[in-house]
Design an enzyme around this catalytic site. Sequence first.
Site, PDB file in Angstrom:
ATOM      1  N   SER A 402       0.660  -1.083  -0.001  1.00 22.45           N
ATOM      2  CA  SER A 402       0.049   0.024  -0.050  1.00 22.45           C
ATOM      3  C   SER A 402       0.859   1.138   0.029  1.00 22.45           C
ATOM      4  CB  SER A 402      -0.939  -0.068   1.207  1.00 22.45           C
ATOM      5  OG  SER A 402      -1.973   0.867   1.050  1.00 22.45           O
ATOM      6  N   ASP A 519      -5.664  -3.646  -2.261  1.00 19.26           N
ATOM      7  CA  ASP A 519      -5.016  -3.244  -1.270  1.00 19.26           C
ATOM      8  C   ASP A 519      -4.076  -4.402  -0.681  1.00 19.26           C
ATOM      9  OD1 ASP A 519      -3.435  -1.878   0.890  1.00 19.26           O
ATOM     10  OD2 ASP A 519      -4.931  -0.871   1.808  1.00 19.26           O
TER      11      ASP A 519
END
Length: 664
Positions: A402, A519
Site C-alpha cells: 500500500s 490493497d
Amino acid sequence: MKINQRFLRSHRFLSLLPSATLRKLSNGAALRDYPKGSIVFSQGQPCPAMYLIVSGRCESRHVDPSGHLVTAIQGPGDTIGDREVMHQEPYLSTVTVATQSVLLRIPAEELRSVFESEPKAAGRISQSIVQRIMDARRPSTGKRIVALHALSARINERAFARRLADVLAEVTAHRVLSVHFSPAPAAVSLANWSRIEPSLNGIFHFSRQVREVRPLCFELDIQVSADAAEPACIAPLLSHLGSHFDYVILDAVKDLPHPALLECLVQSDLTYILLRPDDDSLNGMKSLNASLNGTSGLAYNHINPIVCPDTFDAGSRFAIECGKAGFPVHSILRGYPLADSTGGFDRSPVFTLQLRRMAREIGRCRVGLALSSGGARGLAHIGVIQVLEENGIEIDAVAGSSMGAYVGAVWSYGHDGIACEKIARDLESRWGLLHLIDPVLPPRQGFLSTRRVAHRLRRAIGSVQFVELVRPLRVVATDFETLDRVVFSSGEVVHAVEASIAIPGICIPVSIDGRTLMDGGIADPLPSGVLSDMGVEHIIAVNTIPTPAHLSMCRQCAVEPPPRPSLGAWLNSQLNYFASGNLCDILMRANFGGQMRVAEQACHLADVVLRPWACDARWHDFTNPGKYIALGRQVALEQLAEIKALSLPNQSHEKPTAALALAG
C-alpha cells in the site's frame, strides 16, 4: 572405492577408534558418492549413522530454540550426525550436498559396539563432539563458491572477477580466491592436480601457485583440457579450495571446454551469467539452459543472468525478452568492463552500488527494508530512508505494501530521501488532498478511483519496469477472488503500486492481466516475509500500523475536553465521508483492525522494527507530510545503533522462515 586407513587415522574423531574398526571402514563398503542437491538426512529423522566428508561440501540447516534458522557449511574432514549418534536421538538438522561429495557412512551400531568395548574411547569421542559443538557456535564465514561466465566476447570477464573479488573482500573482510580457468597452458593443470593424493585436512597443494595480489585477495590460474575425465575433477577441486578460502570466484572463460564449463556452473553455490543485449547472448542462454536441464533433474535456481548493456533502455528491453524466454534476469549492470578496455570500469555510483549489492548477496549480509501500509502514516517511511542515507547504510531490497509500496517505488527508482520528501510536500496545503481524490459515480465498487494517484506516481518515476529500478523492489497486492497475497517483481511498477493502494470499500479494485486486485495491506500489511522469501539475511521493518494497546493508551492520554461544536465542525461531520466516525473512517478502522495483529506477527521476521506511531496520526492526513517524516526520522535515529549493526557481514543466525514465524 577404497580409502587409505592412515588418512582415517589422521582425523581427530576417527583417530580415537580402534584399528580393527578403521580397517573395516577403510575397505570402501561405506563410501558413497552424493550428487549436488541430494539430501543426506533430514531434521527429525531417526539416526542410523554418522558421516565423514571425504571430499565435497555439505550444508546443514536447523532451527535453534529461539526460532532462528542456522546454516553451516561442512567440508573435507568434517563429521555430520556424530552428536545424534552419541546421544541416540533423531537428527537435529537437515544436511544437503552443496557440491558433489564423497561421504563415509559410519553405522551407529558399529560405534556403539566400540563404546561398549572401549569406554575410554567413548569418553574421548564425547569430549571431541563437545569441542566441535563449541567451535560451531562461533560466527561462521558462510563459505561460498561463485562462478562467473560471460556469453559475449565483449565482456572483460577476468577484470570483472578481479573487481568483484576486491569488493567482496572489502564487504566481508574475509579471504577471497579468484580462480581463472584457461584452455591454454597455465600455472597448474587440473589433470595434474587430480593425480595428487587427496588427504583429510591435508596440505594445500596450490600454495606455491596461489598469488596474493591484494590484501585478502588471491589468484590462481588453472589449465583445463578437453579430456573427458577432467570435469569429474572439478567437484573435489572446489571442495579443496573451499576448505582453504572463505570465498572462491571461478572465472569460467568463454572458450572453456563445454563439459568442464557445465560442471563449474552446476557445482558452484551461485552462478552469474553475463549477457549482452543481443541475439547471440539470447541464443547462448537458451542453449546453456537446455544443456543444464539435460545434466540432471535438479532445478538450478542458483544461476542468475545479468544483462550488461551499453544503454539502459536496451538492457530493459532485453530483460523483458529473457523473461519471456524462461530465464528471468537477476539485474541490469551498467558500467561493465569491455574486453578491449584498458581502464576496465565505469566508475559511476550506480555501478559501484550494484557491485557492492552483488558482493553482499554472495557474503550473505544483505539488508532489506519492509515498508508497511498505513495511509498518510506511511510518509514516515521517508524519514527512515533519509536517516539510512545520511549514515551510509545500504539497502539491498525493498518490499512495500500500500503506502509502503508507493514510497518504496519512488525510492527504488533512484530518488533520494530529500527528493521523496519534496514529492510528498506537493500536497502540503489545506486543499492538497483534493489532488488525490477522483470520485466514481455511481460508487458501486468504491467511492474513489486510483487513477490520480497512479498519475502522480508516473510523473515521479515514469513507466519504469521492475528490472530497471536502482534497487530490487517487491510490491504486495491482494487477489480479490482468493484473498491471496500477490507479490509483483516484474512488469510496470506503477500498475503494481496502483493495485497495492486500492483500499477496499473506498477505492475500486484494479485489474492487471485478468486478475482483480486490491490493497496489499489486506493480505500482508508488513511484507517482511517477502524479503525473507527472497533470501535477504537481515530485515528492517517499518510498521506504521499501531496496536490496540497503543490506541488504548492514546485514548487514556486524551484528557483535554472536546472543542465546542461549531457550524463548520457540524457540516464537516455531516458532509465529509473522511471525517472521524463517518463511512470512510469506519472502513479504514475495520481494515486496520484486521491488519494490526498480522503486522505485529510479521515483525518477528525482522531484526530491527521501527514503529513511528503518534496519537494524533490520521490515515488521510496527506497535507501534513513533514509531521510524519519527522516521526520516521526520530524512531530511526533512536535505533540507529541497531540498524548499523545489521550491515556487519557473516552473522551467525539467519531469520526464521515465514512459515515458522506465522506458525509461532
